[in-house]
Design a protein around this motif. Structure first.
Motif, PDB file in Angstrom:
ATOM      1  N   GLU A 256      44.417  28.600  46.300  1.00  0.00           N
ATOM      2  CA  GLU A 256      43.843  29.003  45.131  1.00  0.00           C
ATOM      3  C   GLU A 256      42.960  27.730  44.665  1.00  0.00           C
ATOM      4  OE1 GLU A 256      46.076  32.585  42.876  1.00  0.00           O
ATOM      5  OE2 GLU A 256      46.429  30.484  42.350  1.00  0.00           O
ATOM      6  N   GLU A 257      43.433  26.661  44.363  1.00  0.00           N
ATOM      7  CA  GLU A 257      43.075  25.542  43.803  1.00  0.00           C
ATOM      8  C   GLU A 257      41.646  25.286  44.732  1.00  0.00           C
ATOM      9  OE1 GLU A 257      45.463  22.643  43.166  1.00  0.00           O
ATOM     10  OE2 GLU A 257      46.719  23.930  41.662  1.00  0.00           O
ATOM     11  N   ARG A 258      41.781  25.337  46.122  1.00  0.00           N
ATOM     12  CA  ARG A 258      40.762  24.644  47.206  1.00  0.00           C
ATOM     13  C   ARG A 258      39.665  25.772  47.481  1.00  0.00           C
ATOM     14  NH1 ARG A 258      42.043  22.954  53.388  1.00  0.00           N
ATOM     15  NH2 ARG A 258      39.785  22.472  53.691  1.00  0.00           N
ATOM     16  N   TYR A 259      40.069  27.120  47.375  1.00  0.00           N
ATOM     17  CA  TYR A 259      39.235  28.079  47.921  1.00  0.00           C
ATOM     18  C   TYR A 259      38.612  28.874  46.895  1.00  0.00           C
ATOM     19  CZ  TYR A 259      40.877  26.688  52.540  1.00  0.00           C
ATOM     20  OH  TYR A 259      41.314  26.106  53.561  1.00  0.00           O
ATOM     21  N   GLU A 260      39.275  28.989  45.678  1.00  0.00           N
ATOM     22  CA  GLU A 260      39.062  30.039  44.753  1.00  0.00           C
ATOM     23  C   GLU A 260      38.566  29.175  43.412  1.00  0.00           C
ATOM     24  OE1 GLU A 260      40.318  34.296  42.507  1.00  0.00           O
ATOM     25  OE2 GLU A 260      41.608  33.150  43.861  1.00  0.00           O
TER      26      GLU A 260
ATOM     27  N   ARG B 256      35.423  37.734  42.922  1.00  0.00           N
ATOM     28  CA  ARG B 256      34.873  38.706  44.110  1.00  0.00           C
ATOM     29  C   ARG B 256      33.467  39.095  43.964  1.00  0.00           C
ATOM     30  NH1 ARG B 256      39.837  42.113  43.486  1.00  0.00           N
ATOM     31  NH2 ARG B 256      40.753  42.490  45.489  1.00  0.00           N
ATOM     32  N   SER B 257      32.952  39.082  42.636  1.00  0.00           N
ATOM     33  CA  SER B 257      31.546  39.358  42.223  1.00  0.00           C
ATOM     34  C   SER B 257      30.815  38.049  42.394  1.00  0.00           C
ATOM     35  CB  SER B 257      31.491  40.310  41.006  1.00  0.00           C
ATOM     36  OG  SER B 257      32.052  39.401  39.845  1.00  0.00           O
ATOM     37  N   HIS B 258      31.197  37.043  42.138  1.00  0.00           N
ATOM     38  CA  HIS B 258      30.345  35.834  41.899  1.00  0.00           C
ATOM     39  C   HIS B 258      30.376  34.824  43.031  1.00  0.00           C
ATOM     40  CE1 HIS B 258      30.355  37.479  38.089  1.00  0.00           C
ATOM     41  NE2 HIS B 258      29.318  36.807  37.871  1.00  0.00           N
ATOM     42  N   LEU B 259      31.575  35.027  43.854  1.00  0.00           N
ATOM     43  CA  LEU B 259      31.515  33.741  45.199  1.00  0.00           C
ATOM     44  C   LEU B 259      31.102  34.587  46.423  1.00  0.00           C
ATOM     45  CD1 LEU B 259      35.096  32.386  44.539  1.00  0.00           C
ATOM     46  CD2 LEU B 259      32.945  31.600  43.659  1.00  0.00           C
ATOM     47  N   ASP B 260      30.348  33.656  47.043  1.00  0.00           N
ATOM     48  CA  ASP B 260      29.906  34.023  48.485  1.00  0.00           C
ATOM     49  C   ASP B 260      31.384  34.128  49.130  1.00  0.00           C
ATOM     50  OD1 ASP B 260      27.263  33.920  48.114  1.00  0.00           O
ATOM     51  OD2 ASP B 260      27.191  31.781  48.764  1.00  0.00           O
ATOM     52  N   ASP B 261      31.394  35.393  50.011  1.00  0.00           N
ATOM     53  CA  ASP B 261      32.595  35.714  50.521  1.00  0.00           C
ATOM     54  C   ASP B 261      33.816  35.987  49.704  1.00  0.00           C
ATOM     55  OD1 ASP B 261      33.036  32.875  50.375  1.00  0.00           O
ATOM     56  OD2 ASP B 261      33.833  32.637  52.375  1.00  0.00           O
ATOM     57  N   GLY B 262      33.588  36.287  48.505  1.00  0.00           N
ATOM     58  CA  GLY B 262      34.519  36.489  47.182  1.00  0.00           C
ATOM     59  C   GLY B 262      35.891  37.277  47.750  1.00  0.00           C
ATOM     60  N   GLU B 263      35.221  38.418  48.415  1.00  0.00           N
ATOM     61  CA  GLU B 263      36.162  39.560  48.722  1.00  0.00           C
ATOM     62  C   GLU B 263      37.089  39.079  49.989  1.00  0.00           C
ATOM     63  OE1 GLU B 263      36.905  42.649  48.326  1.00  0.00           O
ATOM     64  OE2 GLU B 263      35.446  42.787  46.598  1.00  0.00           O
ATOM     65  N   THR B 264      36.700  38.182  50.720  1.00  0.00           N
ATOM     66  CA  THR B 264      37.688  37.593  51.853  1.00  0.00           C
ATOM     67  C   THR B 264      38.612  36.475  51.179  1.00  0.00           C
ATOM     68  OG1 THR B 264      35.890  38.045  53.450  1.00  0.00           O
ATOM     69  CG2 THR B 264      37.792  36.116  53.819  1.00  0.00           C
ATOM     70  N   ILE B 265      37.926  35.497  50.347  1.00  0.00           N
ATOM     71  CA  ILE B 265      38.730  34.810  49.506  1.00  0.00           C
ATOM     72  C   ILE B 265      39.942  35.496  48.584  1.00  0.00           C
ATOM     73  CG2 ILE B 265      38.740  33.084  47.730  1.00  0.00           C
ATOM     74  CD1 ILE B 265      35.993  32.305  48.607  1.00  0.00           C
ATOM     75  N   VAL B 266      39.620  36.337  47.628  1.00  0.00           N
ATOM     76  CA  VAL B 266      40.508  37.102  47.166  1.00  0.00           C
ATOM     77  C   VAL B 266      41.409  37.785  47.983  1.00  0.00           C
ATOM     78  CG1 VAL B 266      40.642  38.962  45.293  1.00  0.00           C
ATOM     79  CG2 VAL B 266      38.821  37.193  44.974  1.00  0.00           C
ATOM     80  N   GLY B 267      40.933  38.624  48.954  1.00  0.00           N
ATOM     81  CA  GLY B 267      41.868  39.320  49.902  1.00  0.00           C
ATOM     82  C   GLY B 267      43.145  38.346  50.339  1.00  0.00           C
TER      83      GLY B 267
END
Length: 182
Positions: free
Chosen positions: A115-119, A60-71
């Motif tokens: 998860e593997e692909r996007y996170e 969430r805090s280190h990826l661009d668009d981390g909130e969306t990915i994690v959500g």
């Protein structure tokens, strides 16, 4: 499973073990199926808890668009927790179990691929080796204290901290009783 030092390697190795356990549950019956399913439930519960406490907050805090990915990943995880909780109380040899299990398998494997692909791949891009190693240590620590059953609604680090220790004690007691009773 060998000790992994990199969080991405560690989590991907767990995904491989999850895939294997899904196969073992699907092709077995009776006591073997119950045992394999119990192992799968336990691995999924501790794996998801560790991701929620360690990996998702970092993403969430280190990826661009981390909130969306994690959500998106949390939505997938919550759906799986609900299905697992229902399956955990069913007879593993019943036709209803097998149908629901097949749907769960499809959802969990799609989730792992996402998860593997996007996170995870993106974590390796934004974190150096030292950070990836410290995240792996944190994941192992979280797993050591994690509940061993799915608990729908505990989808964030804060909720896991509030509910996790009590749930873990209850779950580990339940595990010991199941083992003793056979």
């Amino acid at each position: 499973m060998t000790q992994r030092t990199d969080v991405v390697e560690l989590l991907e190795a767990q995904h491989a073990r999850i895939r294997t356990l899904f196969d073992e549950v699907a092709r077995s019956a009776g006591e073997d199926r119950r045992r394999h399913f119990h192992d799968l439930v336990r691995l999924l519960a501790v794996h998801e808890t560790a991701e929620e406490e360690v990996v998702h907050p970092f993403a969430r805090s280190h990826l661009d668009d981390g909130e969306t990915i994690v959500g998106q990943r949390i939505e997938e995880e919550e759906k799986a927790k609900q299905a697992l909780a229902q399956l955990d109380d069913m007879d593993t040899d019943s036709p209803e179990f097998l149908g629901r299990f097949a749907a769960l398998r499809q959802d969990v494997l799609a989730h792992a691929d996402n998860e593997e692909r996007y996170e995870f791949a993106r974590l390796a891009e934004v974190a150096d080796e030292g950070r990836l190693e410290s995240l792996a240590r944190a994941v192992r620590a979280a797993e050591a204290l994690a509940p061993t059953r799915p608990h729908p609604g505990t989808d964030t680090a804060l909720k896991n901290v509030a509910v996790g220790p009590v749930a873990a004690v209850v779950d580990r007691t339940r595990d010991a009783i199941r083992k003793a009773v056979g």
